[in-house]
Design an enzyme around this catalytic site. Structure first.
Site, PDB file in Angstrom:
ATOM      1  N   HIS A 273     -22.052 -45.010  24.335  1.00 41.65           N
ATOM      2  CA  HIS A 273     -20.853 -44.254  24.016  1.00 41.65           C
ATOM      3  C   HIS A 273     -20.786 -43.262  22.769  1.00 41.65           C
ATOM      4  O   HIS A 273     -20.332 -42.394  22.655  1.00 41.65           O
ATOM      5  CB  HIS A 273     -19.547 -44.944  24.025  1.00 41.65           C
ATOM      6  CG  HIS A 273     -19.209 -45.625  25.478  1.00 41.65           C
ATOM      7  ND1 HIS A 273     -18.427 -44.561  26.104  1.00 41.65           N
ATOM      8  CD2 HIS A 273     -19.244 -46.629  25.966  1.00 41.65           C
ATOM      9  CE1 HIS A 273     -18.079 -45.100  27.452  1.00 41.65           C
ATOM     10  NE2 HIS A 273     -18.624 -46.411  27.421  1.00 41.65           N
ATOM     11  N   GLU A 339     -13.431 -55.714  23.003  1.00 43.04           N
ATOM     12  CA  GLU A 339     -12.875 -54.914  23.901  1.00 43.04           C
ATOM     13  C   GLU A 339     -13.367 -55.428  25.221  1.00 43.04           C
ATOM     14  O   GLU A 339     -12.592 -55.562  25.978  1.00 43.04           O
ATOM     15  CB  GLU A 339     -13.208 -53.302  23.490  1.00 43.04           C
ATOM     16  CG  GLU A 339     -12.638 -52.360  24.637  1.00 43.04           C
ATOM     17  CD  GLU A 339     -13.655 -51.068  24.679  1.00 43.04           C
ATOM     18  OE1 GLU A 339     -14.271 -50.909  23.917  1.00 43.04           O
ATOM     19  OE2 GLU A 339     -12.984 -50.222  25.520  1.00 43.04           O
ATOM     20  N   HIS A 340     -14.693 -55.512  25.305  1.00 38.11           N
ATOM     21  CA  HIS A 340     -15.103 -56.031  26.491  1.00 38.11           C
ATOM     22  C   HIS A 340     -16.074 -57.213  26.227  1.00 38.11           C
ATOM     23  O   HIS A 340     -16.749 -57.202  25.298  1.00 38.11           O
ATOM     24  CB  HIS A 340     -16.212 -54.903  27.180  1.00 38.11           C
ATOM     25  CG  HIS A 340     -15.818 -53.580  27.546  1.00 38.11           C
ATOM     26  ND1 HIS A 340     -16.113 -52.675  26.626  1.00 38.11           N
ATOM     27  CD2 HIS A 340     -14.851 -53.176  28.364  1.00 38.11           C
ATOM     28  CE1 HIS A 340     -15.429 -51.184  27.148  1.00 38.11           C
ATOM     29  NE2 HIS A 340     -14.890 -51.845  28.091  1.00 38.11           N
ATOM     30  N   ASP A 373     -15.649 -49.714  33.835  1.00 39.63           N
ATOM     31  CA  ASP A 373     -15.434 -48.372  33.119  1.00 39.63           C
ATOM     32  C   ASP A 373     -15.123 -47.366  34.215  1.00 39.63           C
ATOM     33  O   ASP A 373     -14.413 -46.509  34.091  1.00 39.63           O
ATOM     34  CB  ASP A 373     -16.855 -48.010  32.632  1.00 39.63           C
ATOM     35  CG  ASP A 373     -17.081 -48.417  31.085  1.00 39.63           C
ATOM     36  OD1 ASP A 373     -16.210 -49.109  30.578  1.00 39.63           O
ATOM     37  OD2 ASP A 373     -18.200 -48.589  30.680  1.00 39.63           O
ATOM     38  N   HIS A 432      32.794 -59.469  12.350  1.00 41.67           N
ATOM     39  CA  HIS A 432      31.961 -59.747  13.568  1.00 41.67           C
ATOM     40  C   HIS A 432      32.934 -60.708  14.220  1.00 41.67           C
ATOM     41  O   HIS A 432      33.195 -60.780  15.606  1.00 41.67           O
ATOM     42  CB  HIS A 432      30.673 -60.469  13.538  1.00 41.67           C
ATOM     43  CG  HIS A 432      29.646 -59.405  13.110  1.00 41.67           C
ATOM     44  ND1 HIS A 432      29.480 -58.898  12.128  1.00 41.67           N
ATOM     45  CD2 HIS A 432      28.508 -59.006  13.728  1.00 41.67           C
ATOM     46  CE1 HIS A 432      28.448 -58.014  11.948  1.00 41.67           C
ATOM     47  NE2 HIS A 432      27.826 -58.172  13.251  1.00 41.67           N
TER      48      HIS A 432
HETATM   49  P1  NAD Z   1     -13.361 -37.784  21.550  1.00 40.96           P
HETATM   50  O1  NAD Z   1     -12.609 -36.684  22.133  1.00 40.96           O
HETATM   51  O2  NAD Z   1     -12.768 -39.078  21.256  1.00 40.96           O
HETATM   52  O3  NAD Z   1     -13.782 -37.253  20.007  1.00 40.96           O
HETATM   53  C1  NAD Z   1     -13.959 -35.848  19.677  1.00 40.96           C
HETATM   54  C2  NAD Z   1     -12.962 -35.153  18.808  1.00 40.96           C
HETATM   55  O4  NAD Z   1     -13.371 -36.134  17.515  1.00 40.96           O
HETATM   56  C3  NAD Z   1     -13.345 -33.858  18.304  1.00 40.96           C
HETATM   57  O5  NAD Z   1     -12.874 -32.990  19.102  1.00 40.96           O
HETATM   58  C4  NAD Z   1     -13.105 -33.582  16.792  1.00 40.96           C
HETATM   59  O6  NAD Z   1     -11.878 -33.044  16.955  1.00 40.96           O
HETATM   60  C5  NAD Z   1     -12.844 -35.035  16.567  1.00 40.96           C
HETATM   61  N1  NAD Z   1     -13.761 -35.347  15.538  1.00 40.96           N
HETATM   62  C6  NAD Z   1     -15.279 -35.489  15.397  1.00 40.96           C
HETATM   63  N2  NAD Z   1     -15.937 -35.608  14.163  1.00 40.96           N
HETATM   64  C7  NAD Z   1     -14.647 -35.504  13.148  1.00 40.96           C
HETATM   65  C8  NAD Z   1     -14.599 -35.768  11.846  1.00 40.96           C
HETATM   66  N3  NAD Z   1     -15.679 -35.878  11.039  1.00 40.96           N
HETATM   67  N4  NAD Z   1     -13.503 -35.627  11.334  1.00 40.96           N
HETATM   68  C9  NAD Z   1     -12.446 -35.540  11.848  1.00 40.96           C
HETATM   69  N5  NAD Z   1     -12.372 -35.365  13.384  1.00 40.96           N
HETATM   70  C10 NAD Z   1     -13.496 -35.360  14.119  1.00 40.96           C
HETATM   71  O7  NAD Z   1     -14.913 -37.856  21.970  1.00 40.96           O
HETATM   72  P2  NAD Z   1     -15.994 -38.702  21.727  1.00 40.96           P
HETATM   73  O8  NAD Z   1     -16.678 -38.354  20.094  1.00 40.96           O
HETATM   74  O9  NAD Z   1     -17.233 -38.624  22.750  1.00 40.96           O
HETATM   75  O10 NAD Z   1     -15.769 -40.279  21.528  1.00 40.96           O
HETATM   76  C11 NAD Z   1     -15.328 -40.844  22.592  1.00 40.96           C
HETATM   77  C12 NAD Z   1     -14.883 -42.181  22.246  1.00 40.96           C
HETATM   78  O11 NAD Z   1     -14.024 -42.948  23.174  1.00 40.96           O
HETATM   79  C13 NAD Z   1     -16.133 -42.948  21.897  1.00 40.96           C
HETATM   80  O12 NAD Z   1     -15.939 -43.780  20.561  1.00 40.96           O
HETATM   81  C14 NAD Z   1     -16.138 -44.076  22.933  1.00 40.96           C
HETATM   82  O13 NAD Z   1     -16.637 -45.451  22.725  1.00 40.96           O
HETATM   83  C15 NAD Z   1     -14.413 -44.215  23.094  1.00 40.96           C
HETATM   84  N6  NAD Z   1     -14.067 -44.868  24.191  1.00 40.96           N
HETATM   85  C16 NAD Z   1     -13.392 -45.894  24.095  1.00 40.96           C
HETATM   86  C17 NAD Z   1     -12.601 -46.531  25.066  1.00 40.96           C
HETATM   87  C18 NAD Z   1     -11.638 -47.758  24.903  1.00 40.96           C
HETATM   88  O14 NAD Z   1     -10.864 -48.076  25.663  1.00 40.96           O
HETATM   89  N7  NAD Z   1     -11.719 -48.574  23.666  1.00 40.96           N
HETATM   90  C19 NAD Z   1     -12.822 -46.514  26.529  1.00 40.96           C
HETATM   91  C20 NAD Z   1     -13.572 -45.091  26.522  1.00 40.96           C
HETATM   92  C21 NAD Z   1     -14.278 -44.379  25.464  1.00 40.96           C
END
Ligand code: NAD
Length: 440
Positions: A273, A339-340, A373, A432
């Protein structure tokens, strides 16, 4: 590739145990400092800030911040039939579980003529975050939208980062999933800027076609990377949030009977992820630890997201933790609050019943996290970073408020009038008591 933490022969207090547990170096608190200026920029400059920030973080300047409704609707037409079938199946399963979660209102007759009711009310409007940075997450559309719909929320806005390879629109399967679920308010915005737009609104600014942009929401839910989780922490209180559902974590509690190849596959599946994802194996079996480590080497080399997986496994957030026995392992996973949490032991169900902290528990060899998932029916938006100690995963409850309704008749109030006065006087708030006395 993955470090070992050897807790065998050590008796640790809870505080000492927490200090030993693997956690990422970049945590939500540090990311919050980085995203605070982003929230301010959106609050001050609306759509112009959203476009600038998308260009900076997603490498594309979206033409439409709000995706036109006909573009959302048209996305269904280009869905691969197998993906469509999988989406239909997960929607049915997730809906079945979430429909059953809706709590009943309750009425308590406290005394004759004295009634307290509790009504569950959905929030008015919600913002649903769907990740789209390193990977794209149509499954998160299902998890967010179905839970909100089953709670009875009337107004839903979905946000997801603009994709360079989709002309600055969110991922096409994300758009199609929104359409399948009847959601047409979708924004091509991601990261902290999306959370800011949902919390503060951008209604003062106009999109290119003159459309008014996002009205503020009451609750923001959904998973995201550490920056998204940090932004949710910063707007909490201004709006409600579900939990800090940040970079994915998997912990596996396993004994020597577990299949090392399956354990390794599950660790890799979550490590892919995010470089900040956590993969933790807790076991009393050195043989299993060795076999899992060997299997990891093979799997990592063969996996598509090799670099991301390698970084995640080598990070301070991932480890193999050796313990004296499963009892000690249980204490470790309860302290960690993953989380999991997978339980791959003899009598897995018995151990699972004794878990006190985890976002979701996956019991036995046939319930891998990947199932949760996508297809189990459970929600995959779950608390990370130890938030499972006090927060729940996303569900119908995330969008509901309990309102208490109090109705006493004259005799019922008369019955307790002196008691009210006694407590009011004890608190130095005699008005009151007088408010009750004035009625008699
Ligand atoms: P995301 O949409 O969460 O993040 C992308 C965004 O992060 C970008 O649009 C940008 O705006 C921002 N970003 C990136 N670098 C940055 C920086 N240096 N400073 C500020 N903003 C910044 O997508 P992703 O990156 O693919 O992450 C998805 C996340 O979701 C993963 O960490 C995954 O593990 C997590 N996830 C968590 C769960 C849960 O329930 N806990 C479930 C599914 C996925």
């Amino acid at each position: 590739m993955i470090s070992r933490i050897d807790l065998r022969g050590r008796t640790l207090s809870r505080r000492e145990l927490l200090d030993e547990l693997p956690r990422a170096e970049l945590d939500v608190e540090h990311a919050a400092a980085a995203v605070a200026p982003i929230l301010e920029q959106v609050r001050a400059h609306g759509a112009a800030a959203l476009r600038d920030l998308s260009e900076r973080f997603d490498g594309v300047r979206p033409v439409h911040v709000r995706v036109p409704a006909d573009v959302v609707a048209a996305a269904v037409g280009s869905l691969d039939p197998d993906v469509r079938a999988a989406l239909d199946e997960t929607i049915v399963r997730v809906r079945r579980v979430h429909a059953a979660q809706v709590p009943a209102d309750l009425t308590v007759d406290v005394a004759p003529g004295a009634q307290v009711r509790q009504r569950w009310l959905p929030v008015r409007r919600v913002g649903l975050y769907v990740p789209g940075g390193l990977a794209v997450y149509p499954s998160s559309v299902v998890m967010n939208v179905v839970a909100a719909q089953e709670a009875g929320v009337g107004s839903l806005a979905v946000v997801s980062p603009p994709q360079k390879d989709n002309g600055g629109l969110p991922d096409p399967v994300v758009l199609a999933t929104c359409a399948l679920l009847g959601v047409d308010e979708v924004y091509a915005v991601g990261g902290a800027q999306a959370v800011a737009m949902l919390a503060y609104g951008a209604a003062g600014s106009e999109d290119v076609d003159g459309a008014t942009l996002c009205e503020p929401v009451d609750v923001i839910t959904g998973p995201g990377n550490v920056y998204v989780a940090a932004a949710k922490r910063l707007v909490r209180g201004f709006v409600g949030i579900d939990s800090e559902a940040g970079p994915t974590e998997i912990a596996v509690l396993a004994d020597g009977t577990a299949d090392a190849v399956h354990v390794a596959a599950d660790l890799v599946s979550q490590a892919e992820h995010d470089p900040l994802a956590a993969a933790v194996l807790v076991t009393p079996s050195v043989e299993l630890a060795d076999a899992v480590e060997a299997a990891l080497v093979d799997r990592v080399d063969a996996t598509a997201n090799r670099d991301r997986v390698l970084t995640a496994l080598a990070g301070t957030q991932s480890a193999i933790v050796l313990v004296d026995d499963l009892e000690a392992g249980l204490a470790v996973v309860n302290g960690y609050g993953a989380e999991h949490l997978e339980i791959q032991t003899v009598d897995a169900g018995v151990w699972a019943d004794r878990v006190t902290s985890a976002g979701a528990i996956f019991v036995g060899p046939w319930s891998p996290v990947s199932l949760g998932d996508y297809m189990a029916g459970s929600n995959h938006v779950l608390p990370t970073g130890g938030c499972a100690h006090f927060a729940s995963g996303l569900g119908v409850h995330s969008f509901l408020r309990a309102v208490q309704v109090v109705e006493y008749d004259r005799d019922a109030l008369a019955q307790v009038a002196d008691r009210v006065v006694a407590l009011a006087d004890a608190e130095g708030l005699p008005a009151h008591g007088e408010a009750v006395r004035a009625r008699f």
